[in-house]
Design an enzyme around this catalytic site. Structure first.
Site, PDB file in Angstrom:
ATOM      1  N   CYS A 238     -46.413  51.716 -10.889  1.00  0.00           N
ATOM      2  CA  CYS A 238     -47.561  51.264 -10.098  1.00  0.00           C
ATOM      3  C   CYS A 238     -47.158  49.982  -9.387  1.00  0.00           C
ATOM      4  O   CYS A 238     -46.682  49.046 -10.024  1.00  0.00           O
ATOM      5  CB  CYS A 238     -48.771  51.021 -10.998  1.00  0.00           C
ATOM      6  N   ASN A 247     -43.966  57.873 -14.903  1.00  0.00           N
ATOM      7  CA  ASN A 247     -44.683  58.644 -15.926  1.00  0.00           C
ATOM      8  C   ASN A 247     -43.657  59.424 -16.722  1.00  0.00           C
ATOM      9  O   ASN A 247     -42.550  59.664 -16.262  1.00  0.00           O
ATOM     10  CB  ASN A 247     -45.613  59.672 -15.262  1.00  0.00           C
TER      11      ASN A 247
END
Ligand code: HMG
Ligand code: MG
Length: 284
Positions: A238, A247
């Site tokens: 992010c 992820n």
């Protein structure tokens, strides 16, 4: 089917959003098309956010227009406000996601408003989505730890989750934004959350920064969570969470979940093909 686990692919959005090198639009379209062949049911294609905040995804509308859609796949987008929803509707996104945080500082850094202001901002979006029959997912970031505030108390997550449920989100994705969650911290969170809301209402969104994502997936499976977000080739992070990395990778979670006897309906060969392509896009 009770042993079915849904893998929600977020690579084209979460995976690419913080890539410093701008990936060309055609390559993003090819990536989504390769992912469409993998047996996934949901692919988060892009975000309709400010291009000043996330320049990498400024081409969301072209990507949506040019991908080749498969009948059984839902193509989704992140939308921070009504304008984002309107843009997503124009390109026929199948569903959208709103996103808030359990940390005030992260909320401010990520979407430039307090948690409560963000909830207020989502109300007109939710009303319009309901009117149009578009499903809305909710993300909550920093579920156990924040890069700015440190440990986050479960009651703060519960507070946002209850409001998202009340507003009409069909599912909440619990974001371990900086990969700091552990089975112990998650257990503490789940005890509080699941005493008020059903576990099947939640999805796990684990960044693999500290290589703990699979431990957290295992604990979540034991607690009845049936949907997990992942990113092809483990792309991502992010832009407003220093130190966050990708992820859990789609290939890694697929192998882990199937080895545990659950079904995902994904094809490993196709995932490998998409993964090789994803890696070629971000290599220096
Ligand atoms: P702002 O500056 O407070 O708001 O941004 P604004 O209303 O003053 O708008 C600023 C500019 O953006 C204006 O343009 C607006 O028109 C424009 P200007 O007048 O300066 O030329 N604008 C938009 N443009 C395109 N699409 C829109 C839109 N809205 C306004 N929808 C805002 C507020 C929310 C827009 C901004 O902060 C933003 O876009 N933030 C997005 C940040 C982001 O995408 N972060 C990454 C995703 S979250 C994440 O990764 C976590 C997650 O994966 C879970 C986890 O891991 O924890 C989901
Ligand atoms: Mg994320």
């Amino acid at each position: 089917m009770s042993d079915f686990i849904e893998i929600f692919e977020v690579g084209p959005r979460d995976g690419l959003q913080s890539e410093s090198k701008i990936i060309d639009t055609k390559s993003k379209i090819t990536l989504v098309d390769l992912l469409s062949d993998c047996g996934l049911q949901k692919i988060e294609v892009s975000s309709f956010v400010s291009p000043k905040w996330v320049p990498q995804l400024a081409d969301a509308n072209i990507v949506f227009k040019k991908i080749i859609r498969k009948k059984n796949v839902k193509y989704t987008a992140l939308t921070p406000n009504l304008r984002g929803l309107n843009d997503a509707v124009l390109v026929c996104a199948d569903e959208v996601a709103i996103f808030a945080a359990a940390s005030e500082t992260f909320s401010k850094k990520n979407i430039n408003c307090s948690i409560q202001e963000s909830i207020t901002r989502f109300h007109p979006l939710m009303r319009k989505a309901k009117h149009l029959g578009i499903s809305v997912r909710g993300y909550i970031s920093c579920i156990t730890d924040c890069p700015y505030e440190g440990e986050i108390s479960p009651s703060r997550v519960l507070n946002v989750a209850k409001q998202f449920k009340e507003m009409g989100c069909y599912q909440i994705s619990l974001g371990d934004t900086i990969g700091n969650s552990t089975p112990t911290s998650l257990n503490k969170l789940y005890r509080i959350l699941f005493s008020e809301l059903p576990e099947t209402f939640f999805a796990g969104h684990f960044h693999d920064t500290k290589d703990r994502a699979l431990d957290n997936v295992e604990l979540s499976l034991e607690n009845g969570i049936k949907t997990f977000d992942s990113s092809i080739a483990g792309l991502g992070g992010c832009p407003y969470a220093p130190g966050s990395s990708g992820n859990v990778s789609t290939e890694k979670i697929f192998k882990f979940i199937e080895a545990k006897g659950y079904q995902t309906k994904l094809s490993l060969d196709k995932i490998k093909k998409a993964s090789d392509y994803a890696k070629s896009l971000v290599k220096q």
